[in-house]
Design a protein around this motif. Structure first.
Motif, PDB file in Angstrom:
ATOM      1  N   ARG A 226     -62.658  56.867  89.844  1.00  0.00           N
ATOM      2  CA  ARG A 226     -63.688  58.072  89.837  1.00  0.00           C
ATOM      3  C   ARG A 226     -63.331  59.412  89.815  1.00  0.00           C
ATOM      4  NH1 ARG A 226     -65.164  59.738  95.033  1.00  0.00           N
ATOM      5  NH2 ARG A 226     -64.072  58.727  96.563  1.00  0.00           N
ATOM      6  N   VAL A 227     -64.050  60.423  89.671  1.00  0.00           N
ATOM      7  CA  VAL A 227     -63.641  61.506  89.629  1.00  0.00           C
ATOM      8  C   VAL A 227     -63.727  62.020  90.815  1.00  0.00           C
ATOM      9  CG1 VAL A 227     -64.078  64.112  89.090  1.00  0.00           C
ATOM     10  CG2 VAL A 227     -64.419  62.326  87.329  1.00  0.00           C
ATOM     11  N   LEU A 228     -62.874  62.647  91.623  1.00  0.00           N
ATOM     12  CA  LEU A 228     -62.672  62.814  93.117  1.00  0.00           C
ATOM     13  C   LEU A 228     -63.139  64.163  93.145  1.00  0.00           C
ATOM     14  CD1 LEU A 228     -62.105  61.815  96.072  1.00  0.00           C
ATOM     15  CD2 LEU A 228     -59.603  62.657  95.694  1.00  0.00           C
TER      16      LEU A 228
ATOM     17  N   PHE B  76     -52.813  65.753  80.319  1.00  0.00           N
ATOM     18  CA  PHE B  76     -51.850  65.155  81.764  1.00  0.00           C
ATOM     19  C   PHE B  76     -52.606  63.978  82.097  1.00  0.00           C
ATOM     20  CE2 PHE B  76     -51.424  69.770  81.228  1.00  0.00           C
ATOM     21  CZ  PHE B  76     -50.091  70.052  81.334  1.00  0.00           C
ATOM     22  N   LYS B  77     -51.708  62.949  82.625  1.00  0.00           N
ATOM     23  CA  LYS B  77     -52.340  61.794  83.152  1.00  0.00           C
ATOM     24  C   LYS B  77     -53.225  62.071  84.115  1.00  0.00           C
ATOM     25  CE  LYS B  77     -48.793  58.559  81.600  1.00  0.00           C
ATOM     26  NZ  LYS B  77     -49.824  57.858  80.567  1.00  0.00           N
ATOM     27  N   HIS B  78     -52.661  63.246  85.094  1.00  0.00           N
ATOM     28  CA  HIS B  78     -53.463  63.692  86.372  1.00  0.00           C
ATOM     29  C   HIS B  78     -53.799  64.814  86.439  1.00  0.00           C
ATOM     30  CE1 HIS B  78     -52.359  59.468  87.568  1.00  0.00           C
ATOM     31  NE2 HIS B  78     -50.808  59.651  87.183  1.00  0.00           N
TER      32      HIS B  78
ATOM     33  N   THR C 131     -61.301  68.377  80.311  1.00  0.00           N
ATOM     34  CA  THR C 131     -60.883  67.392  79.212  1.00  0.00           C
ATOM     35  C   THR C 131     -59.359  67.297  79.114  1.00  0.00           C
ATOM     36  OG1 THR C 131     -61.427  69.072  77.309  1.00  0.00           O
ATOM     37  CG2 THR C 131     -63.009  67.464  77.820  1.00  0.00           C
ATOM     38  N   ARG C 132     -58.564  68.115  79.847  1.00  0.00           N
ATOM     39  CA  ARG C 132     -57.188  67.975  79.704  1.00  0.00           C
ATOM     40  C   ARG C 132     -56.706  66.614  80.529  1.00  0.00           C
ATOM     41  NH1 ARG C 132     -56.751  70.081  75.852  1.00  0.00           N
ATOM     42  NH2 ARG C 132     -58.860  70.044  75.964  1.00  0.00           N
ATOM     43  N   ALA C 133     -57.479  66.068  81.209  1.00  0.00           N
ATOM     44  CA  ALA C 133     -57.356  65.071  82.028  1.00  0.00           C
ATOM     45  C   ALA C 133     -57.317  63.650  81.414  1.00  0.00           C
ATOM     46  CB  ALA C 133     -58.370  64.817  83.366  1.00  0.00           C
ATOM     47  N   GLU C 134     -56.242  62.817  81.531  1.00  0.00           N
ATOM     48  CA  GLU C 134     -56.392  61.325  80.786  1.00  0.00           C
ATOM     49  C   GLU C 134     -56.784  60.278  81.798  1.00  0.00           C
ATOM     50  OE1 GLU C 134     -52.466  60.432  79.307  1.00  0.00           O
ATOM     51  OE2 GLU C 134     -52.146  62.304  78.183  1.00  0.00           O
ATOM     52  N   ASP C 135     -56.266  60.104  83.036  1.00  0.00           N
ATOM     53  CA  ASP C 135     -56.375  59.182  83.741  1.00  0.00           C
ATOM     54  C   ASP C 135     -57.276  59.520  85.059  1.00  0.00           C
ATOM     55  OD1 ASP C 135     -55.126  57.555  81.946  1.00  0.00           O
ATOM     56  OD2 ASP C 135     -53.243  57.467  83.194  1.00  0.00           O
ATOM     57  N   THR C 136     -56.527  60.666  85.918  1.00  0.00           N
ATOM     58  CA  THR C 136     -57.514  60.819  87.071  1.00  0.00           C
ATOM     59  C   THR C 136     -57.786  62.442  86.909  1.00  0.00           C
ATOM     60  OG1 THR C 136     -55.640  61.408  88.065  1.00  0.00           O
ATOM     61  CG2 THR C 136     -56.262  59.170  88.047  1.00  0.00           C
ATOM     62  N   LEU C 137     -58.893  62.645  87.621  1.00  0.00           N
ATOM     63  CA  LEU C 137     -59.391  64.045  87.459  1.00  0.00           C
ATOM     64  C   LEU C 137     -59.835  64.522  89.019  1.00  0.00           C
ATOM     65  CD1 LEU C 137     -60.378  66.734  86.379  1.00  0.00           C
ATOM     66  CD2 LEU C 137     -62.595  65.688  85.866  1.00  0.00           C
ATOM     67  N   ASN C 138     -59.213  65.459  89.739  1.00  0.00           N
ATOM     68  CA  ASN C 138     -59.608  65.662  91.076  1.00  0.00           C
ATOM     69  C   ASN C 138     -60.087  67.310  90.939  1.00  0.00           C
ATOM     70  OD1 ASN C 138     -57.984  63.755  92.942  1.00  0.00           O
ATOM     71  ND2 ASN C 138     -56.937  64.149  91.273  1.00  0.00           N
TER      72      ASN C 138
ATOM     73  N   PRO D  48     -43.954  63.478  87.952  1.00  0.00           N
ATOM     74  CA  PRO D  48     -44.305  64.760  88.335  1.00  0.00           C
ATOM     75  C   PRO D  48     -44.639  65.520  87.126  1.00  0.00           C
ATOM     76  CG  PRO D  48     -42.163  64.436  89.167  1.00  0.00           C
ATOM     77  CD  PRO D  48     -42.306  63.424  88.729  1.00  0.00           C
ATOM     78  N   ALA D  49     -44.239  65.469  85.740  1.00  0.00           N
ATOM     79  CA  ALA D  49     -44.520  65.918  84.429  1.00  0.00           C
ATOM     80  C   ALA D  49     -45.893  65.661  84.188  1.00  0.00           C
ATOM     81  CB  ALA D  49     -43.171  65.562  83.339  1.00  0.00           C
ATOM     82  N   ASP D  50     -46.351  64.485  84.706  1.00  0.00           N
ATOM     83  CA  ASP D  50     -47.709  63.929  84.309  1.00  0.00           C
ATOM     84  C   ASP D  50     -48.783  64.551  84.956  1.00  0.00           C
ATOM     85  OD1 ASP D  50     -46.805  62.184  82.290  1.00  0.00           O
ATOM     86  OD2 ASP D  50     -46.766  60.509  83.738  1.00  0.00           O
TER      87      ASP D  50
END
Length: 502
Positions: free
Chosen positions: A331-333, A437-439, A473-480, A361-363
């Motif tokens: 879930r989006v935090l 980015f993944k995160h 929309t830059r986020a792939e897996d997690t969004l904070n 870190p690059a992710d």
């Protein structure tokens, strides 16, 4: 011929039905609206490679233009991997135009080729001193005056026309200048530049437009090199770039434009999605008009957040709704911190835990609305011994002329060999456009920062909404998403969460 067609068909492998339709629409005017994560670059490079491999296009007369050195380098890399190599020209608008200008200059002018201005801000300062007894403008004010001159030039507004535009649109000159003084400064800047035999970034496009309009043989020479034109990120095209594009074509209808109205975030610098939306009327009838609405990048949770950001937009009908295909993710935090210091500390602590648990870190990226927000974040990451790299807002389109060196750096970064390539990215949202980015952590999600200032309804608010959408929309897996209730070191007025998160 059979082997060529077989090879061309292989280029289409892996494309979905809509992407394949776009890639095989190789003739006539084509518009492709592609949402974030839709595989836009994959589709248009396959389209170019397919057209060349099948013999429909002559590679040496195929030109693809985009808005950043990194995007152009990525396009060339993908075309090389598809077997096209250097036969197709993929470049920024300015790099392509500069190459054309150099090629015809000896035939149209006996004077030496003009030098590119190294420091436009210095010439702006000289222009200010020529017309004003007050030369005590700050560096920030000089930068704002330069940005306004750039805006006027890309908007095709000459000094004599600027007062009329201001009167019609209620535009205010920068640095508390009155309209007359700004016009005089704009004129003085142009005179300073000309007296030195120099041209600036925008003059490259203006001069090529002039050649295409008024020098028949030189124009024919330039147009002979452009049989098929592809324009990426067309939602960001300026009136000047649109003029150049139409002069390049001069009736040639083999043009494909690609973009997303919802990612128009440079309106302040003269960019507009108008031409993307009006392309169907301007180039009617279109050979193909294709929407790529499937988001392959982000989880459904992130996609739902992005769709919510746009759901209350005044121009909602202009934007495609993203369709997710990935499986359910986290879930989006959303987090509220007491103040800016606490926000920076909390984000740094979370990232440290993620890296300890195995995240690369690059992710990871931390996105801000403005450069000033990055100071506290950099301090906290540095204090925890975490490597990072910073991407700040610069002038729109940056210094895109030195394309060879910047392209090499872009390619090194894409291979993980650039400076601090394995560090956390701290970037403004503007500077992160086109990246993923993944995160992703988006900080400062409060009124006053996102949206910035206090815009009412209208264009300014919608630009801020689109900027938030680009960040999400830059986020792939997690969004904070986070914000601080108070500014650092104060006990003043409480901030409220961004309206875009409602």
């Amino acid at each position: 011929m059979g082997d060529m067609i077989s090879s061309a068909q292989g280029i289409l492998d892996g494309l979905d039905e809509t992407q394949r339709a776009a890639a095989t629409a190789t003739d006539g005017p084509v518009r492709i609206i592609a949402v974030a994560g839709a595989g836009k670059t994959r589709t248009i490079t396959r389209r170019i490679a397919y057209a060349c491999a099948s013999g429909r296009w002559e590679p040496s007369r195929a030109l693809a233009v985009t808005f950043s050195v990194k995007a152009a380098a990525e396009m060339r890399s993908r075309l090389t991997a598809l077997g096209i190599g250097d036969s197709v020209t993929a470049a920024t608008f300015h790099s392509a135009a500069l190459r054309q200008l150099r090629s015809v200059w000896p035939d149209i002018c006996e004077a030496p080729f003009p030098r590119l201005v190294k420091d436009p801000r210095e010439l702006v300062a000289r222009g200010i001193r020529r017309v004003s007894s007050n030369d005590q403008f700050s560096d920030l004010e000089v930068r704002d005056i330069q940005a306004e001159i750039n805006w006027a030039k890309v908007s095709l507004i000459a000094p004599a026309d600027y007062p009329r535009v201001c009167a019609a649109t209620h535009r205010q000159p920068p640095a508390a200048m009155d309209v007359t003084r700004f016009c005089d400064t704009y004129t003085a800047y142009e005179q300073e530049k000309t007296s030195r035999g120099e041209i600036d970034f925008d003059d490259i496009l203006l001069v090529v437009c002039h050649i295409l309009d008024d020098f028949e043989e030189a124009a024919a020479s330039i147009r002979a090199t452009i049989g098929w034109l592809t324009v990426d990120e067309y939602q960001d095209i300026s009136p000047l770039q649109h003029r150049l594009m139409t002069r390049w074509l001069d009736g040639n209808r083999n043009v494909c434009v690609v973009g997303d109205p919802a990612q128009t975030i440079y309106s302040f610098a003269g960019a507009s999605s108008y031409d993307l939306l009006a392309f169907g009327d301007e180039f009617a009838p279109l050979s193909a008009d294709i929407n790529l609405s499937t988001d392959y990048r982000s989880t459904p949770n992130v996609v739902a957040c992005a769709n919510r950001v746009l759901s209350r937009a005044e121009q909602r009908e202009d934007y495609l709704r993203l369709q997710p295909v990935r499986g359910k993710g986290r879930r989006v935090l959303r987090t509220a911190f007491d103040d800016d210091d606490q926000e920076a500390q909390g984000i740094a602590a979370r990232i440290e835990r993620m890296i300890t648990q195995g995240a690369d870190p690059a992710d990871i990226a931390i996105l801000t609305r403005i450069n000033a927000q990055q100071r506290l974040i950099c301090r906290e990451l540095k204090g925890r011994g975490l490597r990072f790299r910073v991407r700040r807002d610069a002038s729109w389109q940056g210094s895109e002329i030195d394309e060879d060196s910047q392209a090499r750096q872009a390619m090194l970064e894409s291979m993980g060999l650039g400076a601090d390539a394995h560090g956390v990215t701290i970037s403004t949202i503007h500077a992160a456009k086109g990246l993923e980015f993944k995160h992703v952590f988006i900080v400062g999600c409060s009124e006053g920062l996102m949206p910035f200032g206090s815009p009412g309804s209208g264009d300014e608010l919608e630009e801020e909404r689109r900027l938030m959408y680009v960040g999400v929309t830059r986020a792939e897996d997690t969004l904070n998403l986070s914000y601080a209730r108070r500014k650092e070191g104060t006990s003043g007025i409480l901030r409220s969460p961004s309206r875009f998160l409602a």
